[in-house]
Design a protein around this motif. Structure first.
Motif, PDB file in Angstrom:
ATOM      1  N   ARG A 144       5.417  10.148  -2.112  1.00 19.30           N
ATOM      2  CA  ARG A 144       6.376   9.051  -2.349  1.00 19.30           C
ATOM      3  C   ARG A 144       6.805   8.369  -1.049  1.00 19.30           C
ATOM      4  N   GLY A 145       5.857   8.331  -0.106  1.00 19.75           N
ATOM      5  CA  GLY A 145       6.115   7.625   1.150  1.00 19.75           C
ATOM      6  C   GLY A 145       5.550   6.214   1.114  1.00 19.75           C
ATOM      7  N   ALA A 146       4.827   5.873   0.062  1.00 16.46           N
ATOM      8  CA  ALA A 146       4.286   4.519  -0.076  1.00 16.46           C
ATOM      9  C   ALA A 146       5.435   3.555  -0.323  1.00 16.46           C
ATOM     10  N   CYS A 147       5.387   2.400   0.336  1.00 16.29           N
ATOM     11  CA  CYS A 147       6.493   1.436   0.234  1.00 16.29           C
ATOM     12  C   CYS A 147       6.231   0.471  -0.919  1.00 16.29           C
ATOM     13  N   LEU A 148       7.083   0.559  -1.953  1.00 19.78           N
ATOM     14  CA  LEU A 148       6.901  -0.232  -3.171  1.00 19.78           C
ATOM     15  C   LEU A 148       7.906  -1.382  -3.240  1.00 19.78           C
ATOM     16  N   LEU A 149       7.542  -2.428  -3.984  1.00 18.82           N
ATOM     17  CA  LEU A 149       8.438  -3.578  -4.182  1.00 18.82           C
ATOM     18  C   LEU A 149       9.603  -3.207  -5.091  1.00 18.82           C
TER      19      LEU A 149
ATOM     20  N   ALA B  19       4.211  -2.687   1.108  1.00 21.51           N
ATOM     21  CA  ALA B  19       3.538  -2.560   2.406  1.00 21.51           C
ATOM     22  C   ALA B  19       2.346  -3.515   2.469  1.00 21.51           C
ATOM     23  N   ASN B  20       1.570  -3.581   1.392  1.00 17.14           N
ATOM     24  CA  ASN B  20       0.414  -4.480   1.374  1.00 17.14           C
ATOM     25  C   ASN B  20       0.854  -5.932   1.513  1.00 17.14           C
ATOM     26  N   ARG B  21       1.928  -6.301   0.815  1.00 16.32           N
ATOM     27  CA  ARG B  21       2.394  -7.700   0.895  1.00 16.32           C
ATOM     28  C   ARG B  21       2.831  -8.037   2.315  1.00 16.32           C
ATOM     29  N   GLU B  22       3.590  -7.123   2.946  1.00 17.37           N
ATOM     30  CA  GLU B  22       4.046  -7.367   4.329  1.00 17.37           C
ATOM     31  C   GLU B  22       2.853  -7.603   5.251  1.00 17.37           C
TER      32      GLU B  22
ATOM     33  N   VAL C  82      -2.156  -0.246  -3.833  1.00 16.64           N
ATOM     34  CA  VAL C  82      -1.399  -0.826  -4.951  1.00 16.64           C
ATOM     35  C   VAL C  82      -1.105  -2.278  -4.571  1.00 16.64           C
ATOM     36  N   ILE C  83      -1.668  -3.205  -5.345  1.00 22.27           N
ATOM     37  CA  ILE C  83      -1.533  -4.620  -5.000  1.00 22.27           C
ATOM     38  C   ILE C  83      -0.814  -5.344  -6.138  1.00 22.27           C
ATOM     39  N   HIS C  84       0.209  -6.118  -5.774  1.00 22.59           N
ATOM     40  CA  HIS C  84       0.897  -6.932  -6.779  1.00 22.59           C
ATOM     41  C   HIS C  84      -0.076  -8.015  -7.259  1.00 22.59           C
ATOM     42  N   PRO C  85      -0.083  -8.334  -8.576  1.00 24.26           N
ATOM     43  CA  PRO C  85      -1.054  -9.315  -9.098  1.00 24.26           C
ATOM     44  C   PRO C  85      -1.080 -10.641  -8.323  1.00 24.26           C
ATOM     45  N   ASN C  86       0.067 -11.054  -7.787  1.00 22.43           N
ATOM     46  CA  ASN C  86       0.113 -12.332  -7.052  1.00 22.43           C
ATOM     47  C   ASN C  86      -0.521 -12.257  -5.669  1.00 22.43           C
TER      48      ASN C  86
END
Ligand SMILES: [Zn+2]
Length: 540
Positions: free
Chosen positions: A305-310, A353-356, A380-384
């Motif tokens: 649970r260290g992954a940074c989620l929106l 994290a991916n978005r940043e 994990v990628i947000h659809p946008n």
């Protein structure tokens, strides 16, 4: 008339000039993995490089070899390239307690005890591979048993993903870690005001800093065993994602002494010491070593649970994880690296994290380019956000076995909607039309065949799940082979040297006992590597 005479003479020379080469491999099914995915029957090799590929007649008529290898119909592929691994870390892990596959904490402790009894000479006990998600209750262990068994010897055991550790009290004392202490980009777990021994992300660095560096002999032992295992699995090039400049110097020396033959692409760790050495002089290249990447960590891992989620974790409502450094750190580093020939490679797991990272990369890359900046895992990628990869030619560097390892609990962490944007390899491939594949070993097994299975049928070694995991994101066999060869080479700027079997390239190839392009899915993991060649030399 003279003209015809000349052409006839050319044919004569072509037919019987007996061009001398070192090796001919013939009667094979050779997947050249060139741009048309051409299949050849024979290949001529000289001075470690490929001279020609073609039909049996073409090659055997035109060339005479010192060594002729009759492949007897075997499938030949370019040597596999792992685009994301930890080669040195894997070598080290081979000489520690193996905690992979433990089913309870008690079993983990028992393995540690047995190992410590066998190795009384060790001043530290280190292990790797435990995963509480496999255990009843799925909660983190605490260190009481380790404290009782090892009151005077430091013990530290790394979680399977390398993003959390459990240390005994002795190790915590040596590192000066106390209850209530806080750390940027990490967390020190306490229960009722007492340390549990669990250290997440940056929190365990202090413990690892206390461990004495290996002797030169030990270091050579690690790397040689790692190399042997990799050659046996058909790997001829590996990417090491995060080394110190001192490791690079040691590896370079070993390769030059002929003690290490593995080709390596190296990403330097995000560390001022490495920048001081490398940024002024630029990338470093030899025949077997290329240092051009910079490895940065944006966040941790989903399992710990260290992954940074929106948005909060579905199984921990008040928690979103965290970035390991201040946003400004990634931004200013990207700005500096954009002005150099170094490739920025950032680990990003959570959708936040991916978005940043995608936004920062886009800011400095400014549209399509050939800098080949990578996001490691792109898990994990947000659809946008998918489109942000293609927009700035950002490379998702993915590990198909992460999908099939995590699928048992990923939906618990993410919920049924969010998990659809996770391990979305086909969707990510569409962004640039090419994508490197890796394993992240020792987080996963080194086997490229497990990668092939996970990518193509999205099942694990047990054949689970029957219908495959989120099959809309499966890759074709051809794309998977490309991802494990030429696209992995391209992600490391090595596509003109390795990754396909074409004229002028290094003769890195493997002979398999069955053909991956044709074998039934349930037989993929039975594939055996009959031989591995690196630079025309048999290394397995
Ligand atoms: Zn990694």
């Amino acid at each position: 008339m003279r003209k015809y005479y000349f052409i006839a003479l050319l044919f004569f020379f072509a037919a019987c000039s007996n061009n001398k080469v070192d090796t001919i491999i013939h009667h094979a099914v050779i997947y050249t993995v060139d741009s048309s995915f051409t299949v050849a029957e024979a290949m001529a090799i000289k001075d470690g490089k490929i001279v020609a590929t073609g039909s049996n007649e073409e090659i055997m008529d035109q060339y005479k070899a010192t060594e002729n290898i009759d492949a007897a119909g075997a499938a030949v592929y370019p040597g596999f390239i792992d685009a994301h691994s930890h080669f040195v870390g894997y070598g080290r892990s081979l000489f520690q307690v193996d905690l992979f596959g433990t089913n309870t904490w008690e079993e983990t402790v028992a393995r540690v005890k047995a190992f410590a009894d066998e190795h009384p000479e060790l001043s530290w006990i280190q292990g790797r591979g435990w995963d509480q998600n496999r255990w009843p209750g799925k909660s983190f262990p605490t260190n009481e048993q380790l404290n009782e068994l090892f009151p005077d010897k430091p013990v530290v055991l790394t979680r399977v993903d390398g993003h959390a550790s459990i240390a005994n009290q002795k190790a915590l004392d040596l590192a000066g870690i106390q209850a209530g202490q806080t750390i940027v980009g990490g967390s020190i777990e306490t229960k009722n005001g007492k340390l549990t021994g669990i250290l997440i992300d940056n929190a365990d660095n202090k413990v690892y800093d206390q461990i004495p560096a290996p002797t030169k002999e030990t270091y050579i032992q690690w790397l040689q065993q790692a190399e042997k295992n990799c050659f046996a699995q058909g790997l001829t090039t590996v990417t090491d994602c995060g080394l110190n400049y001192k490791d690079v110097e040691a590896i370079d020396a070993l390769q030059k002494e002929g003690k290490l033959n593995m080709r390596m692409y190296v990403m330097l760790s995000d560390d001022p010491e490495n920048y001081a050495v490398y940024l002024p002089k630029g990338p470093y290249k030899t025949d077997k070593l290329f240092v051009k990447g910079i490895k940065v960590y944006a966040d941790g891992a989903l399992g710990s649970r260290g992954a940074c989620l929106l948005h909060p974790y579905s199984d921990k409502p008040d928690w979103t994880g965290f970035l390991l450094r201040d946003k400004q750190h990634y931004d200013s580093l990207a700005q500096v690296l954009a002005g150099t020939d170094f490739q920025m490679c950032t680990h990003a797991i959570g959708d936040s994290a991916n978005r940043e990272v995608l936004n920062i990369y886009n800011k400095y890359l400014k549209g399509k380019n050939d800098k080949r900046w990578r996001i490691e895992h792109a898990q994990v990628i947000h659809p946008n956000d998918f489109a942000l990869f293609g927009k700035a030619s950002i490379i998702p560097s993915v590990q198909p076995t992460h999908g099939t390892s995590d699928m048992y609990w990923a939906a618990e962490r993410l919920g049924t909607e969010r998990v659809k944007g996770a391990y979305a390899y086909q969707q990510l491939l569409q962004e640039n039309g090419w994508m490197p594949l890796g394993t992240d070993f020792p987080v996963e097994d080194i086997s490229p065949f497990k990668t092939f299975l996970a990518a193509v049928v999205r099942k694990d070694a047990k054949g689970y799940p029957e219908q495959g995991f989120q099959m809309e994101n499966a890759l074709t066999r051809e794309a998977t082979i490309r991802g494990m060869t030429i696209w992995a080479a391209k992600a490391s700027f090595l596509e003109n040297e390795v990754g396909s079997l074409e004229k002028g390239k290094k003769a890195d190839f493997i002979l398999l006992d069955q053909d991956l392009m044709k074998v039934a899915p349930e037989k993929i993991l039975d594939t055996k590597v009959k031989a591995t060649y690196s630079g025309g030399q048999k290394v397995h």
